[in-house]
Design a protein around this motif. Sequence first.
Motif, PDB file in Angstrom:
ATOM      1  N   GLN A 208       0.826  -1.204   0.000  1.00 53.22           N
ATOM      2  CA  GLN A 208       0.000   0.000   0.000  1.00 53.22           C
ATOM      3  C   GLN A 208       0.866   1.263   0.000  1.00 53.22           C
ATOM      4  O   GLN A 208       1.787   1.398   0.802  1.00 53.22           O
ATOM      5  N   GLY A 209       0.573   2.158  -0.927  1.00 56.18           N
ATOM      6  CA  GLY A 209       1.284   3.426  -0.982  1.00 56.18           C
ATOM      7  C   GLY A 209       2.536   3.438  -1.827  1.00 56.18           C
ATOM      8  O   GLY A 209       3.120   4.506  -2.046  1.00 56.18           O
ATOM      9  N   TYR A 211       4.749   3.673  -4.996  1.00 58.51           N
ATOM     10  CA  TYR A 211       4.681   4.193  -6.357  1.00 58.51           C
ATOM     11  C   TYR A 211       6.073   4.136  -6.970  1.00 58.51           C
ATOM     12  O   TYR A 211       7.078   4.221  -6.260  1.00 58.51           O
ATOM     13  N   ARG A 296       5.590  11.069   4.323  1.00 57.30           N
ATOM     14  CA  ARG A 296       4.411  10.872   3.476  1.00 57.30           C
ATOM     15  C   ARG A 296       3.992   9.409   3.522  1.00 57.30           C
ATOM     16  O   ARG A 296       4.392   8.606   2.672  1.00 57.30           O
ATOM     17  N   PRO A 297       3.200   8.998   4.513  1.00 61.37           N
ATOM     18  CA  PRO A 297       2.786   7.596   4.598  1.00 61.37           C
ATOM     19  C   PRO A 297       1.974   7.143   3.393  1.00 61.37           C
ATOM     20  O   PRO A 297       1.860   5.942   3.135  1.00 61.37           O
ATOM     21  N   ASP A 298       1.410   8.100   2.653  1.00 60.58           N
ATOM     22  CA  ASP A 298       0.626   7.760   1.467  1.00 60.58           C
ATOM     23  C   ASP A 298       1.486   7.588   0.228  1.00 60.58           C
ATOM     24  O   ASP A 298       0.984   7.227  -0.836  1.00 60.58           O
ATOM     25  N   LEU A 299       2.791   7.842   0.348  1.00 57.63           N
ATOM     26  CA  LEU A 299       3.683   7.773  -0.801  1.00 57.63           C
ATOM     27  C   LEU A 299       4.983   7.088  -0.398  1.00 57.63           C
ATOM     28  O   LEU A 299       5.877   7.713   0.181  1.00 57.63           O
TER      29      LEU A 299
END
Length: 321
Positions: A208-209, A211, A296-299
Amino acid sequence: MRHAEEVTFGGSGLDRAAEIRGDVGALAAAMQDPAARTVLIWRGKPLVSGEDALQALRLPLDHPILAEAGGPPILLGREDGAAVFAHDISGWVPEDFDAEAQASFLDPTEYSHGTCPEGRFAELRRIMTQLTPRDAELVATAKAVFGWHASHKFCSRCGVASEMHQAGWQRICPACGAQHFPRTDPVVIMLITRGNRALLGRSPVWPQGMYSCLAGFVEPGETIEAAVRREVWEEAGIRVGSVRYLASQPWAFPTSLMFGCHGEALNEDITIDPAELEDAMWITREDLAEAAAGQRPDLLPARKGAIAHFLLHNWMADRLD
């Protein structure tokens, strides 16, 4: 690119000793040399030792663990005048073997053999940045060539079981005489930018996350530059103008050669192909710096050691030239 040789798995200057691969006498002498050594592969994992800085273990050719080898060794090259081989002991099954964990994207499993307790078999993608350039080249070469042998046991012309020759660098069909050589699949991986932004995408099977740069196989009759433009258009709906080559990386997962390129985007609107990508987005250098700092836990940035990480890191530092 000035930093091209810094890519993981490249630049160690290994003497591959190709001139003796077909010389039976020279190979026999090399194997009888007490200074000859071998590295071990088990189901794609190299045998290593150490903690933070890892070393690919080089074992003498009379080591008892080689009784587990399922076939002849591969000649990898020479170090300090002595031959370095590779043996595959994938037939060995550890008592605590966890097949489900080994099949996971981030395989954490490590296994030790009773006859070599000082070493352990570890997932190469997880440890690649902890190896020296020489050790990384040796084990990646061994993994790739053994992987090719495992998937190309039969002649593609007539279907008869083929035989290993040239110290592991060729297979010959005993029925029709066809010669087969280890394959390398060309893949483009591209840093696509537009001003201060770079295009990243993610596969649905990734953590997850996570890229990374877009990538794809080069098709027959296609140039590297054309492959970059086609893949980015197919996967993200972005047209690419100028394309330049930056660096390459042998990627033994299983048999790719990654051509790292920089391309300039001509438009911004993303239209993803859901069969190829789960998501794609533009990020700035500042976004990437925050992700690298863990803010940036989302990236999640591309895996360290992969050429995608190398390209993005150098773009962030403005060192592509």
